[in-house]
Design a protein around this motif. Structure first.
Motif, mmCIF file in Angstrom:
data_model
loop_
_atom_site.group_PDB
_atom_site.id
_atom_site.type_symbol
_atom_site.label_atom_id
_atom_site.label_comp_id
_atom_site.label_asym_id
_atom_site.label_seq_id
_atom_site.Cartn_x
_atom_site.Cartn_y
_atom_site.Cartn_z
ATOM 1 N N LEU A 92 0.637 7.921 0.766
ATOM 2 C CA LEU A 92 0.277 6.693 1.464
ATOM 3 C C LEU A 92 1.412 6.291 2.390
ATOM 4 O O LEU A 92 2.574 6.614 2.145
ATOM 5 C CB LEU A 92 -0.006 5.567 0.472
ATOM 6 C CG LEU A 92 -1.116 5.822 -0.547
ATOM 7 C CD1 LEU A 92 -1.326 4.594 -1.424
ATOM 8 C CD2 LEU A 92 -2.416 6.219 0.144
ATOM 9 N N GLY A 93 1.064 5.571 3.437
ATOM 10 C CA GLY A 93 2.081 5.085 4.365
ATOM 11 C C GLY A 93 1.470 4.177 5.400
ATOM 12 O O GLY A 93 0.654 4.616 6.216
ATOM 13 N N ALA A 94 1.848 2.887 5.365
ATOM 14 C CA ALA A 94 1.378 1.934 6.374
ATOM 15 C C ALA A 94 2.327 1.960 7.564
ATOM 16 O O ALA A 94 3.500 2.345 7.425
ATOM 17 C CB ALA A 94 1.318 0.536 5.767
ATOM 18 N N ALA A 102 8.783 1.959 -0.434
ATOM 19 C CA ALA A 102 7.553 1.215 -0.722
ATOM 20 C C ALA A 102 6.339 2.144 -0.696
ATOM 21 O O ALA A 102 5.438 2.045 -1.543
ATOM 22 C CB ALA A 102 7.377 0.085 0.284
ATOM 23 N N ALA A 103 6.304 3.061 0.274
ATOM 24 C CA ALA A 103 5.201 4.024 0.349
ATOM 25 C C ALA A 103 5.165 4.904 -0.897
ATOM 26 O O ALA A 103 4.092 5.208 -1.426
ATOM 27 C CB ALA A 103 5.346 4.880 1.609
ATOM 28 N N ASN A 104 6.335 5.308 -1.378
ATOM 29 C CA ASN A 104 6.411 6.113 -2.590
ATOM 30 C C ASN A 104 5.875 5.359 -3.800
ATOM 31 O O ASN A 104 5.158 5.929 -4.637
ATOM 32 C CB ASN A 104 7.855 6.548 -2.854
ATOM 33 C CG ASN A 104 8.299 7.701 -1.959
ATOM 34 O OD1 ASN A 104 7.482 8.447 -1.429
ATOM 35 N ND2 ASN A 104 9.601 7.839 -1.782
ATOM 36 N N ARG A 105 6.210 4.066 -3.903
ATOM 37 C CA ARG A 105 5.717 3.273 -5.031
ATOM 38 C C ARG A 105 4.200 3.162 -4.995
ATOM 39 O O ARG A 105 3.527 3.260 -6.023
ATOM 40 C CB ARG A 105 6.350 1.880 -5.020
ATOM 41 C CG ARG A 105 7.798 1.859 -5.492
ATOM 42 C CD ARG A 105 8.272 0.444 -5.776
ATOM 43 N NE ARG A 105 8.275 -0.394 -4.581
ATOM 44 C CZ ARG A 105 9.302 -0.484 -3.738
ATOM 45 N NH1 ARG A 105 10.411 0.212 -3.968
ATOM 46 N NH2 ARG A 105 9.244 -1.266 -2.685
ATOM 47 N N ARG A 106 3.667 2.986 -3.801
ATOM 48 C CA ARG A 106 2.203 2.873 -3.688
ATOM 49 C C ARG A 106 1.516 4.204 -3.966
ATOM 50 O O ARG A 106 0.436 4.245 -4.566
ATOM 51 C CB ARG A 106 1.825 2.345 -2.302
ATOM 52 C CG ARG A 106 2.230 0.892 -2.080
ATOM 53 C CD ARG A 106 1.475 0.237 -0.934
ATOM 54 N NE ARG A 106 1.627 0.955 0.319
ATOM 55 C CZ ARG A 106 0.610 1.489 1.004
ATOM 56 N NH1 ARG A 106 -0.625 1.424 0.533
ATOM 57 N NH2 ARG A 106 0.828 2.093 2.154
ATOM 58 N N THR A 107 2.125 5.295 -3.524
ATOM 59 C CA THR A 107 1.555 6.620 -3.803
ATOM 60 C C THR A 107 1.540 6.887 -5.298
ATOM 61 O O THR A 107 0.550 7.384 -5.848
ATOM 62 C CB THR A 107 2.363 7.715 -3.079
ATOM 63 O OG1 THR A 107 2.361 7.462 -1.668
ATOM 64 C CG2 THR A 107 1.768 9.090 -3.342
ATOM 65 N N ARG A 108 2.635 6.536 -5.964
ATOM 66 C CA ARG A 108 2.694 6.708 -7.414
ATOM 67 C C ARG A 108 1.650 5.826 -8.100
ATOM 68 O O ARG A 108 0.995 6.253 -9.051
ATOM 69 C CB ARG A 108 4.100 6.361 -7.913
ATOM 70 C CG ARG A 108 4.240 6.290 -9.429
ATOM 71 C CD ARG A 108 3.991 7.608 -10.110
ATOM 72 N NE ARG A 108 5.052 8.561 -9.861
ATOM 73 C CZ ARG A 108 5.119 9.756 -10.454
ATOM 74 N NH1 ARG A 108 4.185 10.113 -11.323
ATOM 75 N NH2 ARG A 108 6.093 10.595 -10.165
ATOM 76 N N ALA A 109 1.479 4.603 -7.612
ATOM 77 C CA ALA A 109 0.487 3.695 -8.190
ATOM 78 C C ALA A 109 -0.926 4.232 -7.986
ATOM 79 O O ALA A 109 -1.794 4.097 -8.868
ATOM 80 C CB ALA A 109 0.619 2.309 -7.572
ATOM 81 N N ASP A 151 5.503 6.099 11.372
ATOM 82 C CA ASP A 151 6.724 5.389 11.784
ATOM 83 C C ASP A 151 7.437 4.778 10.594
ATOM 84 O O ASP A 151 7.935 3.645 10.642
ATOM 85 C CB ASP A 151 6.386 4.287 12.815
ATOM 86 C CG ASP A 151 5.838 4.857 14.114
ATOM 87 O OD1 ASP A 151 6.327 5.921 14.526
ATOM 88 O OD2 ASP A 151 4.905 4.260 14.686
ATOM 89 N N GLY A 152 7.491 5.540 9.522
ATOM 90 C CA GLY A 152 8.112 5.048 8.304
ATOM 91 C C GLY A 152 9.626 4.979 8.388
ATOM 92 O O GLY A 152 10.262 5.686 9.169
ATOM 93 N N GLU A 153 10.208 4.128 7.559
ATOM 94 C CA GLU A 153 11.651 3.970 7.487
ATOM 95 C C GLU A 153 12.185 4.819 6.329
ATOM 96 O O GLU A 153 11.783 4.622 5.180
ATOM 97 C CB GLU A 153 12.017 2.497 7.248
ATOM 98 C CG GLU A 153 13.509 2.258 7.066
ATOM 99 C CD GLU A 153 13.819 0.866 6.550
ATOM 100 O OE1 GLU A 153 14.967 0.646 6.135
ATOM 101 O OE2 GLU A 153 12.902 0.014 6.537
ATOM 102 N N ALA A 154 13.078 5.735 6.642
ATOM 103 C CA ALA A 154 13.607 6.656 5.631
ATOM 104 C C ALA A 154 14.733 5.988 4.847
ATOM 105 O O ALA A 154 15.913 6.271 5.037
ATOM 106 C CB ALA A 154 14.101 7.933 6.284
#
Length: 587
Positions: free
Chosen positions: A491-493, A500-507, A542-545
């Motif tokens: 996931l990635g907004a 944050a994207a990692n937490r949502r992907t795990r969820a 355009d995610g923040e690493a």
């Protein structure tokens, strides 16, 4: 045979998710049992029976039989709670349905129980193994008349077999060079000597005629390694720190185990960086070999991967082979190349066939170059749809299959030569896996329009999932490229931090597990070697690493039933609905 006809024909080779082929399978299982019982009854008919009718009718016998029946019922009840990996709803690990030829072959050999350690106890099993190895060798492009190999318990041991043989070769060359240096007083170039090749080795042996016992004393394998390393250091004029193995950062965990088992030390396994698509980086190979030469650390082997465990990438095997050939031509370096194709080896059935368009041109070139390697690992219990545990080690020819010889007088017989145990790390080995592969090859066949068509259908299933299930979901991003049938996504907004994207992907993964309608897995790309691949992926939103790892949901599409239009028509909307529902719980 058209694609549609082949799809229909393939249905004859699987049990069916609803046991559609039950009657036929029952009949074949019964025929196997009937033949086994008849084999036992017909052998030495004059010999007495060991279990009489009175025994079988006695109270003690009946009580023990009942006890066994009850415990067997308990076992059957327990196994009904096992993971249904045969189901088209299962897209988890690298395991799926079994083919009927594999099941029939496994059961037949299991009942006869040949031990392929020796021809004395496996007169038929060893012949079947040799024929099955020939089938796999031809499948990857080796000449089946000259290739060698054997079946193992899995890819880990098969990879160990490659290290064992590469070490045998390097140790011979270095032992001779040390003996010559000590005998003549000439300075020793360890790196050059360790890659001299058998032609140069034979010429030096002819020229110097060393005593075999003296050579053995110069061997770090046959002699005292600490003493040999000390002498190598003295002959070279600098510390000798041992060989290195060059493995990509996407390597299987078995390579770290190999460092431990063979006493090389984990430091000796030098990682090759990955490019921004997660594959073996040729430029980093050149850097690492230059570094090894400067440190006088011989390259025991270069390892490439055809089907990485995590995401399924196919390394550029052809370009790696080209570079090794160039070093051989220009510098005289003979460097062992092992392809870990535990997962992707059976994909070699697709190129040059009617379905090769399911693969990218670079993937086709890589798979066609597998035959240029000195040795290869394949796991029939993955994309070969053979029961566990069944791996295979293949070598290009007898020279590359040669390894240390051990003595076991109780197995050795003058009239029997080339007993398998002498060239395998494992001693006792069941013939069941080899028989399962043999019957698969004799029926389905490993040709592009047969097994290749089957695997091409699975790659198309992954494409259907990617396009029809994930394609309509906002904020879902597939990890590119997809080389085969493993689809990973996250996931990635827009503008979202990677953490944050990692937490949502795990969820999302947790929600899918809780729903239980479909089985998927998760993986994390966390090595610094995946940095460019992660950056390439999160650039899509355009995610923040803000952290150096990427959490992915991983789906392995190797279930044969997805080729059925009825299954696809049912599964695609249900899978999409399940993911949408899981996504809604995140909000």
């Amino acid at each position: 045979m058209t694609s549609r006809d082949n799809a229909v024909g393939a249905k004859a080779y699987f049990p069916g998710p609803k046991s559609e082929n039950e009657a036929w399978v029952r009949a074949e299982f019964q025929a196997i049992l009937d033949d086994w019982f008849d084999w036992r009854k017909s052998d030495r008919t004059g010999d007495p029976a060991a279990i009489s009718r009175d025994d079988r009718l006695s109270a003690d016998f009946l009580a023990e039989r009942e006890r066994l029946s009850q415990e067997l019922d308990t076992l059957k009840t327990l196994m009904r709670r096992e993971t249904a990996t045969y189901s088209p709803r299962y897209a988890g690990h690298m395991v799926s349905e079994l083919t009927l030829p594999a099941l029939f072959g496994q059961l037949t050999a299991l009942l006869h129980n040949p031990n392929n350690t020796s021809k004395e106890v496996s007169r038929v099993g060893t012949v079947i193994e040799a024929e099955a190895i020939g089938m796999l060798a031809e499948m990857i492009g080796y000449d089946p008349a000259t290739a060698r190999g054997h079946f193992t318990s899995g890819g880990t041991v098969a990879n160990f077999e490659g290290v064992w043989r590469a070490r045998y070769r390097l140790d011979h060359w270095l032992s001779l060079a040390l003996w010559i240096a000590e005998s003549s007083g000439e300075p020793l170039n360890v790196f050059e000597a360790a890659h001299m090749g058998w032609t140069r080795y034979a010429a030096l042996v002819k020229q110097h005629a060393p005593d075999p016992g003296a050579l053995r004393n110069c061997s770090a394998v046959a002699g005292n390694p600490a003493d040999v390393f000390r002498r190598l250091s003295k002959a070279a004029g600098h510390d000798y720190l041992g060989p290195v193995v060059l493995v990509p950062a996407s390597k299987h965990f078995s390579w770290r185990k190999a460092a431990n088992v063979f006493g090389l030390g984990e430091e000796a396994f030098w990682e090759i960086g990955l490019d921004d698509e997660g594959r073996f980086d040729i430029a980093d190979l050149e850097r690492r070999v230059t570094e090894a030469e400067a440190a006088a650390r011989p390259v025991l082997a270069v390892v490439s991967v055809a089907g990485t465990t995590e995401t399924g990438e196919i390394d550029p095997v052809d370009r790696i082979a080209d570079r090794l050939d160039q070093w051989r031509a220009e510098r005289g370096w003979r460097i062992w190349h092992h392809v870990d194709a535990a997962y992707g080896g059976f994909l070699c059935t697709i190129p040059d066939g009617p379905h090769e368009t399911v693969l990218q041109p670079a993937t086709i070139a890589a798979l066609k170059a597998v035959s240029r390697a000195h040795s290869v690992t394949i796991d029939p219990h993955k994309l070969g749809f053979v029961p566990y545990a069944c791996g295979a080690f293949l070598a290009r020819d007898a020279d590359h299959y040669t390894v240390s010889v051990f003595d076991a007088p109780y197995l050795e017989r003058p009239q029997i030569s080339d007993d398998p145990w002498t060239s395998t790390l494992e001693g006792s080995r069941s013939a069941a896996g080899a028989t399962a592969v043999w019957l698969t090859g004799r029926t389905i066949g490993f040709a592009p329009d047969r097994f290749g068509a089957l695997l091409a259908g699975m790659i198309r299933s992954g494409d259907v999932f990617r396009n029809e299930v994930l394609g309509g979901l906002d904020g879902v991003h597939v990890l590119e490229p997809v080389d085969a049938n493993i689809v990973c996504f996250s996931l990635g907004a827009p503008g979202e931090a990677l953490s944050a994207a990692n937490r949502r992907t795990r969820a999302l993964y947790d929600a899918l597990c809780e729903a239980g309608d479909f089985v998927v897995t998760t993986t994390t790309l966390g090595s610094v070697n995946h940095r460019s691949q992660i950056a390439r992926h999160i650039a899509r939103f355009d995610g923040e690493a803000d952290e150096a790892r990427l959490v992915l949901i991983r789906c392995v599409f190797m279930n044969p039933y997805w080729a059925s239009e009825a299954i696809r028509d049912a599964m695609v909307p249900q899978f999409a609905a399940t993911i949408r529902q899981a996504l809604s719980t995140l909000d």
